[in-house]
Design a protein around this motif. Structure first.
Motif, mmCIF file in Angstrom:
data_model
loop_
_atom_site.group_PDB
_atom_site.id
_atom_site.type_symbol
_atom_site.label_atom_id
_atom_site.label_comp_id
_atom_site.label_asym_id
_atom_site.label_seq_id
_atom_site.Cartn_x
_atom_site.Cartn_y
_atom_site.Cartn_z
ATOM 1 N N ILE A 87 59.137 25.737 25.313
ATOM 2 C CA ILE A 87 58.904 24.344 24.955
ATOM 3 C C ILE A 87 58.926 23.481 26.206
ATOM 4 C CG2 ILE A 87 59.779 22.394 23.604
ATOM 5 C CD1 ILE A 87 61.042 24.429 21.700
ATOM 6 N N TRP A 88 57.928 22.613 26.344
ATOM 7 C CA TRP A 88 57.884 21.655 27.447
ATOM 8 C C TRP A 88 57.951 20.237 26.895
ATOM 9 C CZ3 TRP A 88 55.168 26.193 27.483
ATOM 10 C CH2 TRP A 88 55.313 27.018 28.612
ATOM 11 N N LEU A 89 58.826 19.438 27.509
ATOM 12 C CA LEU A 89 58.969 18.037 27.103
ATOM 13 C C LEU A 89 58.840 17.154 28.341
ATOM 14 C CD1 LEU A 89 62.227 18.554 24.979
ATOM 15 C CD2 LEU A 89 59.923 18.269 24.054
ATOM 16 N N PRO A 90 58.168 16.024 28.211
ATOM 17 C CA PRO A 90 58.146 15.088 29.343
ATOM 18 C C PRO A 90 59.571 14.603 29.601
ATOM 19 C CG PRO A 90 57.192 14.070 27.395
ATOM 20 C CD PRO A 90 57.419 15.513 27.064
ATOM 21 N N ALA A 91 59.999 14.567 30.866
ATOM 22 C CA ALA A 91 61.402 14.281 31.165
ATOM 23 C C ALA A 91 61.779 12.845 30.822
ATOM 24 C CB ALA A 91 61.685 14.555 32.642
ATOM 25 N N LYS A 92 60.857 11.926 30.997
ATOM 26 C CA LYS A 92 61.218 10.514 30.877
ATOM 27 C C LYS A 92 61.750 10.132 29.482
ATOM 28 C CE LYS A 92 58.710 7.526 33.291
ATOM 29 N NZ LYS A 92 57.505 6.693 33.526
ATOM 30 N N PRO A 93 60.987 10.358 28.418
ATOM 31 C CA PRO A 93 61.537 9.932 27.114
ATOM 32 C C PRO A 93 62.753 10.742 26.675
ATOM 33 C CG PRO A 93 59.373 10.956 26.856
ATOM 34 C CD PRO A 93 59.612 10.838 28.312
ATOM 35 N N PHE A 94 62.969 11.903 27.272
ATOM 36 C CA PHE A 94 64.090 12.748 26.859
ATOM 37 C C PHE A 94 65.193 12.767 27.920
ATOM 38 C CE2 PHE A 94 60.549 14.382 24.327
ATOM 39 C CZ PHE A 94 61.113 14.364 23.080
ATOM 40 N N LYS A 95 65.310 11.684 28.641
ATOM 41 C CA LYS A 95 66.318 11.571 29.696
ATOM 42 C C LYS A 95 67.719 11.771 29.102
ATOM 43 C CE LYS A 95 67.658 8.553 33.503
ATOM 44 N NZ LYS A 95 67.220 7.435 34.340
ATOM 45 N N GLY A 96 68.472 12.674 29.707
ATOM 46 C CA GLY A 96 69.837 12.904 29.228
ATOM 47 C C GLY A 96 69.952 14.109 28.316
ATOM 48 N N LEU A 97 68.823 14.739 28.009
ATOM 49 C CA LEU A 97 68.881 15.944 27.179
ATOM 50 C C LEU A 97 69.429 17.110 27.999
ATOM 51 C CD1 LEU A 97 68.217 17.320 24.493
ATOM 52 C CD2 LEU A 97 65.942 17.800 25.374
ATOM 53 N N THR A 98 70.421 17.803 27.445
ATOM 54 C CA THR A 98 71.008 18.955 28.132
ATOM 55 C C THR A 98 71.036 20.149 27.197
ATOM 56 O OG1 THR A 98 73.239 18.387 27.385
ATOM 57 C CG2 THR A 98 72.530 17.463 29.499
ATOM 58 N N ALA A 99 71.241 21.309 27.785
ATOM 59 C CA ALA A 99 71.335 22.535 26.993
ATOM 60 C C ALA A 99 72.504 22.436 26.018
ATOM 61 C CB ALA A 99 71.511 23.742 27.912
ATOM 62 N N GLU A 100 73.578 21.772 26.440
ATOM 63 C CA GLU A 100 74.764 21.657 25.589
ATOM 64 C C GLU A 100 74.458 20.829 24.340
ATOM 65 O OE1 GLU A 100 74.841 21.185 28.973
ATOM 66 O OE2 GLU A 100 75.580 23.253 29.137
ATOM 67 N N ARG A 101 73.800 19.693 24.545
ATOM 68 C CA ARG A 101 73.486 18.847 23.389
ATOM 69 C C ARG A 101 72.560 19.576 22.431
ATOM 70 N NH1 ARG A 101 71.800 12.969 25.470
ATOM 71 N NH2 ARG A 101 72.050 12.399 23.281
ATOM 72 N N LEU A 102 71.638 20.343 22.969
ATOM 73 C CA LEU A 102 70.732 21.105 22.118
ATOM 74 C C LEU A 102 71.497 22.130 21.287
ATOM 75 C CD1 LEU A 102 67.552 21.864 24.250
ATOM 76 C CD2 LEU A 102 67.615 20.889 21.958
ATOM 77 N N SER A 103 72.375 22.846 21.950
ATOM 78 C CA SER A 103 73.116 23.888 21.241
ATOM 79 C C SER A 103 74.060 23.297 20.207
ATOM 80 C CB SER A 103 73.931 24.723 22.239
ATOM 81 O OG SER A 103 73.083 25.278 23.227
ATOM 82 N N ALA A 104 74.623 22.125 20.541
ATOM 83 C CA ALA A 104 75.623 21.540 19.651
ATOM 84 C C ALA A 104 74.996 20.950 18.392
ATOM 85 C CB ALA A 104 76.402 20.454 20.395
ATOM 86 N N TYR A 105 73.717 20.538 18.481
ATOM 87 C CA TYR A 105 73.116 19.811 17.367
ATOM 88 C C TYR A 105 72.853 20.704 16.168
ATOM 89 C CZ TYR A 105 70.230 16.392 14.928
ATOM 90 O OH TYR A 105 69.738 15.517 14.006
ATOM 91 N N VAL A 120 53.951 14.420 23.121
ATOM 92 C CA VAL A 120 55.331 14.394 23.604
ATOM 93 C C VAL A 120 55.996 15.770 23.566
ATOM 94 C CG1 VAL A 120 55.929 11.975 23.207
ATOM 95 C CG2 VAL A 120 55.965 13.590 21.307
ATOM 96 N N GLU A 121 55.208 16.789 23.240
ATOM 97 C CA GLU A 121 55.791 18.130 23.270
ATOM 98 C C GLU A 121 54.677 19.152 23.350
ATOM 99 O OE1 GLU A 121 58.778 20.792 20.511
ATOM 100 O OE2 GLU A 121 56.821 20.222 19.737
ATOM 101 N N LEU A 122 54.931 20.200 24.111
ATOM 102 C CA LEU A 122 54.017 21.328 24.142
ATOM 103 C C LEU A 122 54.842 22.568 23.872
ATOM 104 C CD1 LEU A 122 51.015 21.819 24.746
ATOM 105 C CD2 LEU A 122 51.707 22.575 27.005
ATOM 106 N N ARG A 123 54.345 23.434 23.027
ATOM 107 C CA ARG A 123 55.118 24.575 22.589
ATOM 108 C C ARG A 123 54.236 25.809 22.596
ATOM 109 N NH1 ARG A 123 59.225 24.371 17.454
ATOM 110 N NH2 ARG A 123 60.012 22.436 18.321
ATOM 111 N N ARG A 124 54.764 26.882 23.127
ATOM 112 C CA ARG A 124 54.023 28.136 23.135
ATOM 113 C C ARG A 124 54.914 29.163 22.461
ATOM 114 N NH1 ARG A 124 54.422 32.221 26.461
ATOM 115 N NH2 ARG A 124 52.659 33.593 26.908
ATOM 116 N N GLY A 125 54.582 29.533 21.236
ATOM 117 C CA GLY A 125 55.433 30.422 20.455
ATOM 118 C C GLY A 125 54.809 31.783 20.261
ATOM 119 N N LEU A 126 55.629 32.824 20.356
ATOM 120 C CA LEU A 126 55.203 34.180 20.013
ATOM 121 C C LEU A 126 55.904 34.569 18.723
ATOM 122 C CD1 LEU A 126 55.354 35.862 23.549
ATOM 123 C CD2 LEU A 126 53.299 35.359 22.200
ATOM 124 N N TYR A 127 55.117 34.940 17.704
ATOM 125 C CA TYR A 127 55.674 35.220 16.376
ATOM 126 C C TYR A 127 55.511 36.708 16.053
ATOM 127 C CZ TYR A 127 55.182 30.143 15.341
ATOM 128 O OH TYR A 127 55.250 28.772 15.338
#
Lengths: 257, 257
Positions: free
Chosen positions: A161-179, A238-245
């Motif tokens: 997953i790729w996200l533009p950094a600006k609108p997602f400022k402050g996003l961390t691996a910890e916040r992702l895992s915790a949510y 605002v997001e690009l995703r490359r998924g293998l299913y």
DNA sequence: AAGTGGTCTAGACCACCTG
DNA sequence: AGGTGGTCTAGACCACTTA
């Protein structure tokens, strides 16, 4: 904040090869104003809009015209209308729309929430193709993350997953895992970024390398490659995703209308 | 042919665990009546319906109520409305909706009509799984055909198609080959069978055997497997399709809303 | 000019939800 | 009881098409 009764885009007096719409009905203008307010987070995800009579008064039009604009936005999935309660900004955090963007279905049994496992989280300069897909300038920062979705301890989806950094400022691996809950719920609640719609390109590819290992399949196993580009208001990517299913026990469902 | 103003499905007086809708608005009743007329071919594909005032008179409701029913059917793709001209039964023969059910797009260049090549045409007793998918009794006859779609002389799609024999009585390989335009156009024009919507299940599989040969790929080449079930009015299944897609130079596009 | 669908309004009433 | 969205009506006017 009144709205003009005359065409918003009046046709020119000349007619030299002109093919402009030349006419914009009132309810379309109201719809545009409401969309603008939504994109400016005047009402946040899950919140109620003012009632129809209030909006009619604000825009100086009849309730019926406001209604037509609201109905159109509800049809596009931006709003949810609830009789007796009000009109609400659609949210990915809800049960009802939980699976709006998830097309993968198990062959047998009911749809169950899959486990998530985050594998990687980086901040980097956008490669040319990513920058182009996200309408960024080359050199802009992006967040890149990799995650695995598992059903019954078995890996099923590997997402980059790729996200533009600006609108997602402050996003961390910890916040992702915790949510808890869907990732798009985090995006709208913490960053005010609403995923409205998405385009996907689907191909069949052969598993290989590290990705085959992560999905625990043999090299050359056929996989679905799903490239998703998610858009917010005004079709801003605002997001690009490359998924293998893996599709031995799941399939990608689609409806043609 | 008047319509009752009272609920079409009135709620029962008792309330023992009842969860029935208990209420059907007038325009829904009109919509159901119109759908019924469509399914009985009162108006055929491409033909115009009576005007709104005429329908309002026929059903003894206001024009606004008829309009709401027609708008709903247009939103579902069953009707097409044209300002100044009338309301028409949607047809697959039109340019505008030519690609409604075709999701395969070339990576480069514009979408071009692919060549067709029919390979096989049989009449046989439906195997159990086919019968189930088409809601047939085991032992009913089905038509089975195989065809190749080619772009630039290169095979891209191999379709196996099953049709219930009864509604397609008289269909032959010759008529299929002779027909210009989309296959669904032939079905509606010659047999009065309208394809309204379809469900697809998509998987990645490895090419093998005769199918790999026909698509001119090496065994083990990853392919998309697309299983389509097409439905007509009242969600009656009338076609089953199993397509193998090469995705080296094409992709399956989808929109999530 | 006449017919079609498209927009806008105002008002009445209904169904659903909450206090 | 009062507020919300949902339905239905009647009428006026507009935009597009055809003759």
């Amino acid at each position: 904040m009144a709205v003009s009764h005359v065409p918003a885009v009046p046709g020119p007096d000349h007619a030299l090869g002109d093919v402009s719409p030349a006419f914009s009905p009132l309810y379309q203008q109201i719809k545009a104003l409401l969309t603008r307010s939504l994109s400016l987070s005047e009402w946040k995800a899950g919140e109620a809009l003012p009632s129809e009579p209030e909006l009619a008064q604000r825009f100086k039009v009849s309730q019926g015209t406001v209604r037509k604009a609201l109905d159109a936005l509800a049809a596009e999935g931006l709003l949810v209308r609830r009789q007796g309660k009000g009109t609400f900004v659609a949210t990915h955090a809800e049960e009802r729309v939980q699976y709006r963007f998830l097309r993968l279905m198990p062959d047998q049994g009911p749809r169950v929430a899959m486990q998530r496992r985050f594998l990687d989280f980086n901040r980097l300069r956008a490669p040319a193709d990513i920058a182009r897909a996200l309408s960024l300038s080359s050199g802009d920062s992006v967040l890149q993350l990799r995650r695995l979705l598992l059903a019954d301890e078995q890996p099923v989806v590997l997402d980059d997953i790729w996200l533009p950094a600006k609108p997602f400022k402050g996003l961390t691996a910890e916040r992702l895992s915790a949510y808890r809950g869907p990732m798009y719920g985090l995006f709208e609640a913490e960053f005010g970024v609403q995923m409205i719609r998405a385009e996907e390109k689907i191909r069949a590819v052969a598993a290989a390398g590290a990705e085959a290992d992560l999905l625990r399949v043999q090299p050359l196993t056929p996989l679905l490659l799903v490239e998703r580009r998610s858009l917010t208001y005004a079709d801003r990517p605002v997001e690009l995703r490359r998924g293998l299913y893996r599709t031995e026990a799941h399939y990608y469902r689609n409806e043609l209308n």
